[in-house]
Write a protein that holds these residues in place. Structure first.
Motif, PDB file in Angstrom:
ATOM      1  N   LEU A 139       0.808  -1.217   0.000  1.00 52.27           N
ATOM      2  CA  LEU A 139       0.000   0.000   0.000  1.00 52.27           C
ATOM      3  C   LEU A 139       0.842   1.269   0.000  1.00 52.27           C
ATOM      4  O   LEU A 139       0.324   2.355  -0.265  1.00 52.27           O
ATOM      5  N   PRO A 142       2.286   4.229  -4.086  1.00 51.21           N
ATOM      6  CA  PRO A 142       1.068   3.887  -3.360  1.00 51.21           C
ATOM      7  C   PRO A 142       0.079   3.071  -4.210  1.00 51.21           C
ATOM      8  O   PRO A 142      -0.008   3.270  -5.418  1.00 51.21           O
ATOM      9  N   ALA A 144      -4.048   1.896  -3.892  1.00 47.93           N
ATOM     10  CA  ALA A 144      -5.284   2.024  -3.125  1.00 47.93           C
ATOM     11  C   ALA A 144      -5.715   0.662  -2.590  1.00 47.93           C
ATOM     12  O   ALA A 144      -5.411  -0.377  -3.176  1.00 47.93           O
ATOM     13  N   ARG A 145      -6.401   0.686  -1.478  1.00 48.34           N
ATOM     14  CA  ARG A 145      -6.816  -0.576  -0.860  1.00 48.34           C
ATOM     15  C   ARG A 145      -7.759  -1.363  -1.756  1.00 48.34           C
ATOM     16  O   ARG A 145      -7.705  -2.593  -1.796  1.00 48.34           O
ATOM     17  N   TRP A 146      -8.612  -0.656  -2.483  1.00 47.11           N
ATOM     18  CA  TRP A 146      -9.553  -1.375  -3.343  1.00 47.11           C
ATOM     19  C   TRP A 146      -8.813  -2.044  -4.492  1.00 47.11           C
ATOM     20  O   TRP A 146      -9.191  -3.144  -4.925  1.00 47.11           O
ATOM     21  N   LYS A 147      -7.746  -1.416  -4.975  1.00 46.78           N
ATOM     22  CA  LYS A 147      -6.953  -2.044  -6.027  1.00 46.78           C
ATOM     23  C   LYS A 147      -6.251  -3.285  -5.508  1.00 46.78           C
ATOM     24  O   LYS A 147      -6.148  -4.298  -6.210  1.00 46.78           O
ATOM     25  N   GLU A 318     -11.098  -1.330   4.751  1.00 46.87           N
ATOM     26  CA  GLU A 318     -10.841   0.095   4.967  1.00 46.87           C
ATOM     27  C   GLU A 318     -10.679   0.401   6.441  1.00 46.87           C
ATOM     28  O   GLU A 318      -9.903   1.296   6.822  1.00 46.87           O
TER      29      GLU A 318
END
Length: 323
Positions: A139, A142, A144-147, A318
């Protein structure tokens, strides 16, 4: 004129060779064509993903590479190959209905192997990386968490897809050979190519439905892995799998019972995946083909449920403290 003679002789030789093949092998060109189409489609999908979302594709490649390097992948794949090779010669004692039992048990066996692989890969790739703080490194790119979650899920799907391509092709070959084997065992006339081809084509929708069910369970496992480690994930997914197949029957049986019991059964049937909709045992037993409309609805249902699972997984992810 003379140049066309070798070509004509070559085609004639091919026709002669094809005529000499056993009956059960002749319709297997359908299987070969399907494998080629699946491999090409998979390659095109990966290439497009690499163009459109390179970071997601990178996570996908890393996750799938980790999964296929695990001994479990080759153990499950070898177990499936051995069982499918033995399935045509195993006695089922069903008085002429062995082919139906082979198709039902073969589809269930492939599906279970794929689900075990999916749950294991999701737990190892997602849960252990979160627990081991490896996710922080990813992460910080960077990303994204959704990716990261989508890439992990797609990375779980890839080895499952490979298992289905390999074991599915072998399963269809076993179905074709079983037609020939059963005819010989009960002293019936040799089956025709059309009979073998018909059994193969009837089994293809079953493979598609089993694959969709495995993907739904993979999405559930990926979502749960954002919060739970391997063992709890296995227990939860096993419970969801059992309830997903039993809930339609439970809803019918509790319709005239207490209102609270009926409401609870209906609520679970809505929240949990309706895995019974992906089963093909009834169609196999009755010899009825699965319609394209049903396959389309099952595909749409699986896409919607996978999307909802990813949304749930993202919500859980998240709020997860990775520090």
């Amino acid at each position: 004129m003379n140049a066309s003679l070798p070509v004509a002789d070559w085609l004639s030789s091919l026709q002669t060779l094809f005529a000499m093949l056993p009956v059960w092998i002749k319709p297997l060109w359908i299987v070969a064509l399907g494998v080629v189409a699946a491999v090409v489609g998979l390659w095109v999908a990966l290439a497009l993903l690499g163009r459109l979302a390179p970071r997601v594709a990178a996570i996908l490649r890393t996750t799938s590479k980790e999964a296929t390097s695990q001994p479990l992948f080759y153990i499950l794949l070898s177990l499936g190959i051995v069982m499918l090779l033995l399935s045509p010669i195993l006695p089922y004692n069903t008085f002429g209905e062995d082919i139906k039992l082979l198709k039902a048990e073969g589809l269930t066996f492939i599906k279970l192997l794929a689900i075990v692989m999916a749950v294991w890969t999701a737990s190892v790739s997602i849960a252990e990386e979160i627990e081991g703080r490896t996710a922080l490194t990813v992460l910080s790119k960077p990303v994204a968490r959704w990716k990261m979650l989508i890439g992990k899920f797609l990375g779980v799907m890839l080895p499952v897809t490979v298992m289905f391509i390999v074991l599915g092709a072998l399963f269809l070959c076993a179905v074709s050979y079983k037609v020939k084997y059963d005819a010989r065992e009960v002293s019936r006339p040799d089956p025709t190519v059309e009979e073998c081809r018909g059994e193969i084509l009837q089994s293809v929708p079953g493979l598609a439905l089993a694959y969709l069910e495995a993907l739904v369970m993979a999405s559930v496992a990926a979502a749960i892995s954002t919060r739970f480690p391997l063992l709890p994930n296995l227990l939860v997914c096993a419970s969801i799998y059992a309830l997903g197949h039993l809930l339609p029957t439970v809803v019918i049986e509790t319709a005239d019972r207490l209102e609270f019991v009926a409401f609870a059964a209906k609520l679970l049937a809505v929240v949990l995946p309706g895995l019974e909709y992906f089963s093909m045992e009834t169609a196999i037993a009755t010899g009825r083909p699965v319609s394209w409309d049903y396959l389309a609805l099952a595909g749409l249902y699986s896409l919607v449920y996978m999307g909802l699972s990813m949304v749930l997984g993202l919500l859980l992810f998240e709020d997860r403290d990775l520090a």
